[in-house]
Write a protein that holds these residues in place. Sequence first.
Motif, short mmCIF file in Angstrom:
data_model
loop_
_atom_site.label_atom_id
_atom_site.label_comp_id
_atom_site.label_asym_id
_atom_site.label_seq_id
_atom_site.Cartn_x
_atom_site.Cartn_y
_atom_site.Cartn_z
N GLN A 185 47.00 60.32 47.05
CA GLN A 185 47.15 59.36 48.12
C GLN A 185 45.81 59.02 48.74
OE1 GLN A 185 49.91 61.06 50.83
NE2 GLN A 185 51.70 60.61 49.57
N ALA A 186 44.98 60.03 48.90
CA ALA A 186 43.66 59.78 49.50
C ALA A 186 42.81 58.90 48.60
CB ALA A 186 42.96 61.11 49.78
N THR A 187 42.91 59.11 47.28
CA THR A 187 42.13 58.30 46.34
C THR A 187 42.56 56.84 46.40
OG1 THR A 187 41.96 60.21 44.89
CG2 THR A 187 41.44 58.07 43.94
N ALA A 188 43.85 56.59 46.46
CA ALA A 188 44.34 55.21 46.56
C ALA A 188 43.87 54.57 47.85
CB ALA A 188 45.86 55.20 46.48
N PHE A 189 43.86 55.33 48.93
CA PHE A 189 43.38 54.80 50.21
C PHE A 189 41.90 54.45 50.13
CE2 PHE A 189 41.32 55.60 54.33
CZ PHE A 189 41.92 54.59 55.07
N LEU A 190 41.10 55.35 49.56
CA LEU A 190 39.66 55.09 49.46
C LEU A 190 39.35 53.90 48.56
CD1 LEU A 190 38.27 58.73 49.27
CD2 LEU A 190 38.15 57.15 51.20
N ARG A 191 40.15 53.70 47.53
CA ARG A 191 39.95 52.54 46.66
C ARG A 191 40.37 51.24 47.33
NH1 ARG A 191 41.58 54.55 40.59
NH2 ARG A 191 39.88 56.03 40.42
N ALA A 192 41.38 51.29 48.17
CA ALA A 192 41.86 50.08 48.85
C ALA A 192 41.05 49.76 50.10
CB ALA A 192 43.32 50.25 49.22
N LEU A 193 40.32 50.70 50.65
CA LEU A 193 39.55 50.49 51.87
C LEU A 193 38.57 49.34 51.79
CD1 LEU A 193 39.07 51.59 54.73
CD2 LEU A 193 37.33 53.08 53.76
N PRO A 194 37.76 49.21 50.72
CA PRO A 194 36.85 48.06 50.65
C PRO A 194 37.57 46.71 50.65
CG PRO A 194 36.21 49.71 49.05
CD PRO A 194 37.52 50.14 49.63
N LEU A 195 38.78 46.65 50.12
CA LEU A 195 39.53 45.40 50.11
C LEU A 195 39.90 44.99 51.53
CD1 LEU A 195 41.91 45.96 47.06
CD2 LEU A 195 39.85 44.55 47.17
N GLY A 196 40.22 45.96 52.37
CA GLY A 196 40.54 45.66 53.77
C GLY A 196 39.34 45.21 54.56
N VAL A 197 38.18 45.73 54.24
CA VAL A 197 36.95 45.37 54.95
C VAL A 197 36.42 44.02 54.47
CG1 VAL A 197 34.56 46.06 55.38
CG2 VAL A 197 36.36 47.78 55.36
N ALA A 198 36.37 43.80 53.19
CA ALA A 198 35.79 42.56 52.64
C ALA A 198 36.76 41.39 52.71
CB ALA A 198 35.37 42.78 51.19
N ARG A 199 38.05 41.65 52.68
CA ARG A 199 39.09 40.61 52.70
C ARG A 199 38.85 39.51 51.66
NH1 ARG A 199 42.69 41.90 56.43
NH2 ARG A 199 42.00 42.84 58.33
N PRO A 200 38.90 39.88 50.37
CA PRO A 200 38.70 38.85 49.34
C PRO A 200 39.91 37.91 49.26
CG PRO A 200 39.34 40.90 48.32
CD PRO A 200 39.14 41.18 49.80
N THR A 201 39.63 36.68 48.87
CA THR A 201 40.70 35.71 48.69
C THR A 201 41.28 35.89 47.30
OG1 THR A 201 39.50 34.19 50.10
CG2 THR A 201 41.27 33.27 48.76
N ILE A 202 42.56 36.19 47.24
CA ILE A 202 43.23 36.39 45.96
C ILE A 202 44.22 35.25 45.79
CG2 ILE A 202 44.69 37.90 44.57
CD1 ILE A 202 43.50 40.26 46.18
N ARG A 203 44.01 34.44 44.78
CA ARG A 203 44.89 33.30 44.52
C ARG A 203 45.89 33.66 43.44
NH1 ARG A 203 39.69 29.87 44.42
NH2 ARG A 203 39.44 29.45 46.62
N GLY A 204 47.07 33.15 43.58
CA GLY A 204 48.10 33.41 42.59
C GLY A 204 47.94 32.49 41.39
N GLY A 205 48.36 32.97 40.24
CA GLY A 205 48.33 32.16 39.03
C GLY A 205 46.99 32.17 38.34
N PRO A 206 47.02 31.94 37.03
CA PRO A 206 45.77 31.94 36.25
C PRO A 206 44.97 30.65 36.48
CG PRO A 206 47.63 31.43 34.84
CD PRO A 206 48.20 31.75 36.18
N ARG A 207 43.68 30.76 36.43
CA ARG A 207 42.78 29.60 36.53
C ARG A 207 42.38 29.19 35.12
NH1 ARG A 207 38.72 31.23 41.39
NH2 ARG A 207 40.30 31.42 43.00
N VAL A 208 43.21 28.40 34.52
CA VAL A 208 43.04 28.00 33.13
C VAL A 208 41.74 27.22 32.92
CG1 VAL A 208 44.10 26.71 31.22
CG2 VAL A 208 45.54 27.97 32.84
N SER A 209 41.27 26.54 33.94
CA SER A 209 40.04 25.75 33.80
C SER A 209 38.83 26.64 33.52
CB SER A 209 39.80 24.92 35.06
OG SER A 209 39.61 25.77 36.19
N ARG A 210 38.87 27.90 33.90
CA ARG A 210 37.75 28.81 33.69
C ARG A 210 37.83 29.54 32.35
NH1 ARG A 210 36.59 31.62 39.51
NH2 ARG A 210 36.23 29.68 40.65
#
Length: 168
Positions: A1-26
């Motif tokens: 549980q602690a490992t999952a928390f430590l891995r997810a912590l940077p996502l909460g700080v950086a707040r990356p934009t995650i878009r749904g669906g594949p970007r076929v143009s790339r």
Amino acid sequence: QATAFLRALPLGVARPTIRGGPRVSRWRWLVRDTSVVYGIRVLSSVLSQGDFIMLGLFHPQPIVGVYRVAFDMGMQGSRLMVSNTFGVLYPTLAKMGEDRPRQCRAAYASAQVLAAIVMPLGFAQIVLAAPLFHLLRRPDWLASVELLQIVSLGVALSGFGWASEALL
């Protein structure tokens, strides 16, 4: 549980934009770049296995086995000694940038060191092939001794060439 928390912590700080669906143009860039790498891997596999494939097409399986044993035993020592050469030398040469004379000097110095290691190893394999086969292998594999000695000669003489791969 602690490992999952430590891995997810940077996502909460950086707040990356995650878009749904594949970007076929790339995908065209992905396919272009990875197809080159994939093609190189396929060619490398063909080159590394080509002698066994061709030998198997024209000779019976026992002869291919004798060759395979001799080849693998002959290459083990040199692979052990120079397995990380490319991984170390390539980034070092890349860091030198466009300074070609300096890159060539570094590659030549590396080739000299590798040759000083690999050549005696190859010649030792030539001398020790028969006693080691008698000691470690069944008598039916003794046909591999002469092939091992030939492969070992090739290993000894190719000591200079290992470093040149990083210049390519």
